[in-house]
Design a protein around this motif. Structure first.
Motif, PDB file in Angstrom:
ATOM      1  N   THR A 487      91.467   9.498  42.718  1.00 35.25           N
ATOM      2  CA  THR A 487      91.132   9.134  41.343  1.00 35.25           C
ATOM      3  C   THR A 487      91.520   7.674  41.101  1.00 35.25           C
ATOM      4  N   PRO A 488      91.026   7.089  39.994  1.00 34.34           N
ATOM      5  CA  PRO A 488      91.448   5.718  39.677  1.00 34.34           C
ATOM      6  C   PRO A 488      92.946   5.591  39.463  1.00 34.34           C
ATOM      7  N   ASP A 489      93.620   6.711  39.149  1.00 31.61           N
ATOM      8  CA  ASP A 489      95.065   6.664  38.924  1.00 31.61           C
ATOM      9  C   ASP A 489      95.847   6.633  40.231  1.00 31.61           C
ATOM     10  N   ASN A 490      95.274   7.192  41.315  1.00 32.48           N
ATOM     11  CA  ASN A 490      96.053   7.240  42.555  1.00 32.48           C
ATOM     12  C   ASN A 490      95.423   6.434  43.689  1.00 32.48           C
ATOM     13  N   SER A 491      94.317   5.727  43.405  1.00 27.14           N
ATOM     14  CA  SER A 491      93.637   5.006  44.483  1.00 27.14           C
ATOM     15  C   SER A 491      92.672   3.983  43.897  1.00 27.14           C
ATOM     16  N   ASN A 492      92.045   3.232  44.770  1.00 26.83           N
ATOM     17  CA  ASN A 492      90.977   2.305  44.381  1.00 26.83           C
ATOM     18  C   ASN A 492      89.610   2.914  44.672  1.00 26.83           C
ATOM     19  N   VAL A 493      89.476   4.208  44.392  1.00 30.67           N
ATOM     20  CA  VAL A 493      88.272   4.941  44.779  1.00 30.67           C
ATOM     21  C   VAL A 493      87.014   4.386  44.109  1.00 30.67           C
ATOM     22  N   ASP A 494      87.135   3.864  42.866  1.00 35.30           N
ATOM     23  CA  ASP A 494      85.941   3.335  42.188  1.00 35.30           C
ATOM     24  C   ASP A 494      85.327   2.188  42.991  1.00 35.30           C
ATOM     25  N   ALA A 495      86.168   1.236  43.383  1.00 35.22           N
ATOM     26  CA  ALA A 495      85.649   0.104  44.162  1.00 35.22           C
ATOM     27  C   ALA A 495      85.107   0.586  45.502  1.00 35.22           C
ATOM     28  N   PHE A 496      85.757   1.597  46.093  1.00 42.24           N
ATOM     29  CA  PHE A 496      85.339   2.147  47.386  1.00 42.24           C
ATOM     30  C   PHE A 496      83.926   2.704  47.298  1.00 42.24           C
ATOM     31  N   ILE A 497      83.636   3.484  46.236  1.00 41.80           N
ATOM     32  CA  ILE A 497      82.319   4.112  46.107  1.00 41.80           C
ATOM     33  C   ILE A 497      81.286   3.122  45.600  1.00 41.80           C
ATOM     34  N   GLU A 498      81.679   2.288  44.652  1.00 45.73           N
ATOM     35  CA  GLU A 498      80.727   1.351  44.068  1.00 45.73           C
ATOM     36  C   GLU A 498      80.310   0.265  45.058  1.00 45.73           C
ATOM     37  N   ASN A 499      80.947   0.276  46.219  1.00 41.38           N
ATOM     38  CA  ASN A 499      80.505  -0.597  47.305  1.00 41.38           C
ATOM     39  C   ASN A 499      79.206  -0.085  47.925  1.00 41.38           C
ATOM     40  N   LEU A 500      78.752   1.103  47.497  1.00 36.61           N
ATOM     41  CA  LEU A 500      77.535   1.746  48.012  1.00 36.61           C
ATOM     42  C   LEU A 500      77.546   1.752  49.545  1.00 36.61           C
ATOM     43  N   PRO A 501      78.475   2.517  50.111  1.00 39.01           N
ATOM     44  CA  PRO A 501      78.692   2.426  51.561  1.00 39.01           C
ATOM     45  C   PRO A 501      77.485   2.863  52.384  1.00 39.01           C
ATOM     46  N   LYS A 502      77.242   2.094  53.412  1.00 36.54           N
ATOM     47  CA  LYS A 502      76.289   2.464  54.462  1.00 36.54           C
ATOM     48  C   LYS A 502      77.013   3.247  55.549  1.00 36.54           C
ATOM     49  N   THR A 503      78.281   2.922  55.755  1.00 32.97           N
ATOM     50  CA  THR A 503      79.113   3.656  56.701  1.00 32.97           C
ATOM     51  C   THR A 503      80.493   3.846  56.093  1.00 32.97           C
ATOM     52  N   ILE A 504      81.148   4.903  56.510  1.00 32.50           N
ATOM     53  CA  ILE A 504      82.549   5.140  56.184  1.00 32.50           C
ATOM     54  C   ILE A 504      83.305   5.214  57.504  1.00 32.50           C
ATOM     55  N   GLU A 505      84.290   4.350  57.657  1.00 34.42           N
ATOM     56  CA  GLU A 505      85.107   4.348  58.863  1.00 34.42           C
ATOM     57  C   GLU A 505      86.435   5.013  58.535  1.00 34.42           C
ATOM     58  N   TYR A 506      86.964   5.760  59.499  1.00 31.87           N
ATOM     59  CA  TYR A 506      88.231   6.435  59.245  1.00 31.87           C
ATOM     60  C   TYR A 506      89.002   6.634  60.538  1.00 31.87           C
ATOM     61  N   ALA A 507      90.305   6.783  60.397  1.00 27.94           N
ATOM     62  CA  ALA A 507      91.196   7.163  61.495  1.00 27.94           C
ATOM     63  C   ALA A 507      92.318   7.979  60.890  1.00 27.94           C
ATOM     64  N   LEU A 508      92.609   9.099  61.486  1.00 32.20           N
ATOM     65  CA  LEU A 508      93.668   9.964  60.969  1.00 32.20           C
ATOM     66  C   LEU A 508      94.352  10.663  62.125  1.00 32.20           C
ATOM     67  N   ASN A 509      95.451  11.327  61.821  1.00 30.66           N
ATOM     68  CA  ASN A 509      96.152  12.098  62.840  1.00 30.66           C
ATOM     69  C   ASN A 509      96.593  13.426  62.250  1.00 30.66           C
ATOM     70  N   LEU A 510      96.750  14.391  63.134  1.00 31.71           N
ATOM     71  CA  LEU A 510      97.141  15.737  62.735  1.00 31.71           C
ATOM     72  C   LEU A 510      98.361  16.146  63.543  1.00 31.71           C
ATOM     73  N   GLU A 511      99.356  16.652  62.855  1.00 32.69           N
ATOM     74  CA  GLU A 511     100.567  17.139  63.517  1.00 32.69           C
ATOM     75  C   GLU A 511     100.824  18.564  63.066  1.00 32.69           C
ATOM     76  N   THR A 512     100.971  19.479  64.023  1.00 36.56           N
ATOM     77  CA  THR A 512     101.244  20.866  63.683  1.00 36.56           C
ATOM     78  C   THR A 512     102.737  21.141  63.765  1.00 36.56           C
ATOM     79  N   ASN A 513     103.178  22.118  62.959  1.00 40.46           N
ATOM     80  CA  ASN A 513     104.598  22.479  62.890  1.00 40.46           C
ATOM     81  C   ASN A 513     105.474  21.228  62.774  1.00 40.46           C
TER      82      ASN A 513
END
Length: 686
Positions: A487-513
């Motif tokens: 949301t606008p309260d916890n992120s810059n999501v408005d600018a992110f979406i209003e950029n009208l993305p052609k691609t979304i790049e991401y990197a994340l990690n997952l840790e169990t237990n």
């Protein structure tokens, strides 16, 4: 005379009629106007946005939607069962010969010839020394017919049945065939009626089933009183063997277990510690190869594998090998649906983990038949749990870390849209669904959007500092589901979406237990998954400065190829605007290679008016019509006519700092391009 095609036969007919009726009137040249459609399109979001990204909510408002998977893993990615294999090879060294015993006697008459004459009399006896005092047949065929022994013992027990004490007794055991020695023993001080025992090692001895037992020397003590002579009194010889192992032998083998195993088969799962599981697919592979000239009976029983409530068990019978050619027997057991107990042995209270109890015996049975074997004979037993796929598992799956990315998601949502956009009530949501019974932590290294011009906006959010903790599923039917809205309260999501993305790049990690709790409550099913998805929902209530919609259309100039007769060309742009925003429209003419050759109606002051409200609510009820004219010179039109094949229609909307405008499904922008051609016609009198 200008060239007219069939498109205008009515005009030719009318002209001919007028000329024929007014022969005496002198007419001046005139320039009729010919109107013709060149291009048209109807722009609305439904036509230029992929159907996968287009949605209409209950109020008829347009929503641009997008969903993509960021990560997905099944339970099998966190827990795999390695093959478990056990091989036992038993050679003749492990096969024992019979431990039976045999008895024989040497009488007083055989050892001391005068006893025959003195039989029944009481006489004192002097000290006597007798050489080769007696010989007895020793039938050892219950032990073997012949054997070259590698190890073992022969035990000789002598009971003195003579009426005098024996100071010395030397006993020899020899093969009857060649009188070769098998054993030699000397005994001392054997009172009448007493028994003595001695043991001889049989290492390296060759022995036959038919042997002689000989009293090589007997020395008796003198009696102080008279003793009664009984020629039938005898020395009793008891001969036994123990732990005989042969290099080669021909023997009647006793029933015996060649292999006797009761063990916990330990699995190394690479971190997980499992108590129980159920097998979806896999097999138990049993294979026995024997070069032994005896029937081999192999019994496999696994208390740790339960099929229909009973331990998995199998019995394999391998026929005797003949002439050194081994016999092989195999059996494959389908383990689908089998329950696996990995707690160890019941007798030990099921206190272990990663340990499956199984038992196996390989044995021969007594047949009473002589069999010839050698040290090179062996039995090979292979047990394998192979290609096991778990349907269900319970335990502790350990800590697993998986890094995803950097990855790139392609969006076509905004392919035909561009410009500056201010959205209201946009939703950008991360969904994590955990169907596996273990906690997880999702961490984020990067999420960014890049538009068609290469402009990139990196998403920043409070979530990225801590990661997203996902609880374990409760059971198979109740997964843990986490939704996190940027949301606008916890992120810059408005600018992110209003950029009208052609691609979304991401990197994340997952840790169990991720914690320190190592209780054994983790569970998984083969079809259980943990997944992370990204959803974008854009209810179109927008403010914009230069938001554009584009479409590519074909051009129709048929009927206008007589360029010499055209004096002037006027192109009319007619628009019907159903959107609540003013719009600028321009045509970019393209050649056959889709390269621009001219731009028409590029006047910033030519604005198509917004659609009309009914005075109530926020919905357009009637489109506004606007007409714009562009005059082309003959040379300019010749260039367009000769080279233009298609055109890009660009409609640019502006709200000019007004409130957000709701976009409904039935809104459209209708564009028509028509041509007004002024042709010069010369008319003479008859």
């Amino acid at each position: 005379m200008p060239h007219f095609k069939k498109t205008y036969p009515f005009l030719l007919t009318a002209l001919c009629f007028v000329f024929s009726c007014q022969r005496d009137v002198e007419i001046e040249p005139w320039t009729p106007e010919i109107l013709a459609p060149i291009a048209s399109t109807k722009l609305n979001l439904q036509n230029i946005v992929s159907q996968n990204n287009y949605n209409v909510n209950d109020s008829g408002q347009v929503e641009l939607v997008f969903s993509s998977s960021l990560y997905q893993a099944s339970g099998l990615d966190f827990f795999a069962i390695p093959d478990a294999k056990n091989t036992n090879v038993v050679s003749l060294e492990s096969i024992t010969l019979s431990d039976d015993a045999l008895s024989t006697k040497i009488t007083l008459e055989e050892a001391y010839a005068p006893a025959k004459l003195l039989h029944g009399r009481w006489v004192p006896l002097p000290s006597l020394t007798l050489n080769n005092a007696g010989k007895a047949d020793v039938d050892a065929q219950t032990f073997f017919s012949s054997a070259l022994l590698e190890s073992g013992f022969m035990i000789v027990e002598i009971k003195n049945g003579f009426p005098v004490e024996l100071d010395t007794l030397e006993f020899e055991l020899t093969n009857k065939s060649d009188n070769s020695q098998v054993a030699n023993m000397i005994f001392f001080d054997i009172p009448p009626g007493q028994t003595v025992v001695d043991t001889a090692k049989m290492d390296g001895v060759y022995a036959e089933g038919q042997m002689n037992g000989t009293l090589l020397k007997v020395v008796s003590a003198a009696t102080t009183d008279s003793v009664k002579i009984n020629k039938f009194d005898a020395l009793e010889l008891n001969v036994a063997v123990k732990d005989l192992k042969a290099i080669e032998a021909e023997a009647v083998f006793p029933a015996q277990d060649l292999i006797d195993i009761d063990l916990n088969w330990r699995y190394d799962f690479g971190g997980p510690r499992i108590k129980e599981m159920r097998i979806l697919s896999g097999k138990l592979n049993l294979e026995v190869i024997s070069t032994i000239n005896e029937t081999i009976y192999v019994t496999y029983q696994a208390p740790g594998l339960a099929q229909n409530g009973e331990p998995v068990s199998r019995r394999i019978i391998v026929p005797p090998a003949k002439n050194g050619i081994p016999h092989k027997a195999t059996e494959v057991v389908d383990l689908s649906g089998v329950e696996v107990n990995l707690r160890g042995k019941a007798s030990e209270g099921y206190q272990e983990e990663n340990a499956m109890n199984y038992k196996m015996k390989a044995s021969i049975q007594y047949t009473g038949e002589l069999k010839k074997i050698s040290k090179t004979d062996s039995i090979y037993v292979y047990v394998g749990l192979e290609e096991l796929v778990p349907e269900y598992a319970l335990g502790y799956f350990g800590q697993f870390r998986d890094t995803i990315g950097p990855e790139k998601i392609k969006l076509n949502t905004f392919d035909n849209l561009d410009g500056q956009l201010d959205l209201k009530d946009a939703i950008f949501r991360l969904n994590v669904r955990n169907e596996i019974g273990m906690d997880a932590l999702v961490g984020f290294e990067n999420i960014s959007s890049t538009n068609k011009r290469g402009s990139q906006i990196k998403l920043t959010a409070d979530l990225f500092k801590t990661g997203l903790t996902v609880d374990a599923a409760v059971n198979k039917g109740k997964p843990a589901i986490i939704q996190y809205d940027f949301t606008p309260d916890n992120s810059n999501v408005d600018a992110f979406i209003e950029n009208l993305p052609k691609t979304i790049e991401y990197a994340l990690n997952l840790e169990t237990n991720p914690g320190t709790d190592t209780t054994f409550d983790d569970f998984m099913y083969h079809d259980s998954k943990i997944s992370a998805d990204l959803d974008m929902i854009l209810p179109l209530s927008i403010k914009t400065d230069g938001f554009t919609m584009t479409d590519t259309v074909s051009l129709n100039f048929s009927g206008y190829d007589d360029l010499n007769s055209i004096k002037r060309v006027e192109l009319n742009l007619i628009s019907y605007n159903y959107y609540p925003m003013e719009a600028k429209v321009k045509f970019v003419m393209l050649d056959q290679n889709l390269q621009p050759i001219d731009t028409l109606f590029n006047d910033p002051d030519q604005l198509a008016l917004p659609g009309l409200f009914d005075g109530f609510g926020d919905k357009i009820v009637k489109p506004s019509k606007s007409v714009f004219t562009s005059t082309l010179t003959t040379e300019q039109f010749k260039n367009v006519l000769a080279n233009a094949r298609k055109a890009i229609i660009i409609v640019q909307f502006d709200t000019y700092n007004s409130d957000h405008k709701v976009i409904y499904d039935d809104y459209y922008f209708d564009v028509q391009l028509t041509g007004k051609f002024l042709n010069e016609i010369s008319i003479g009198s008859e």
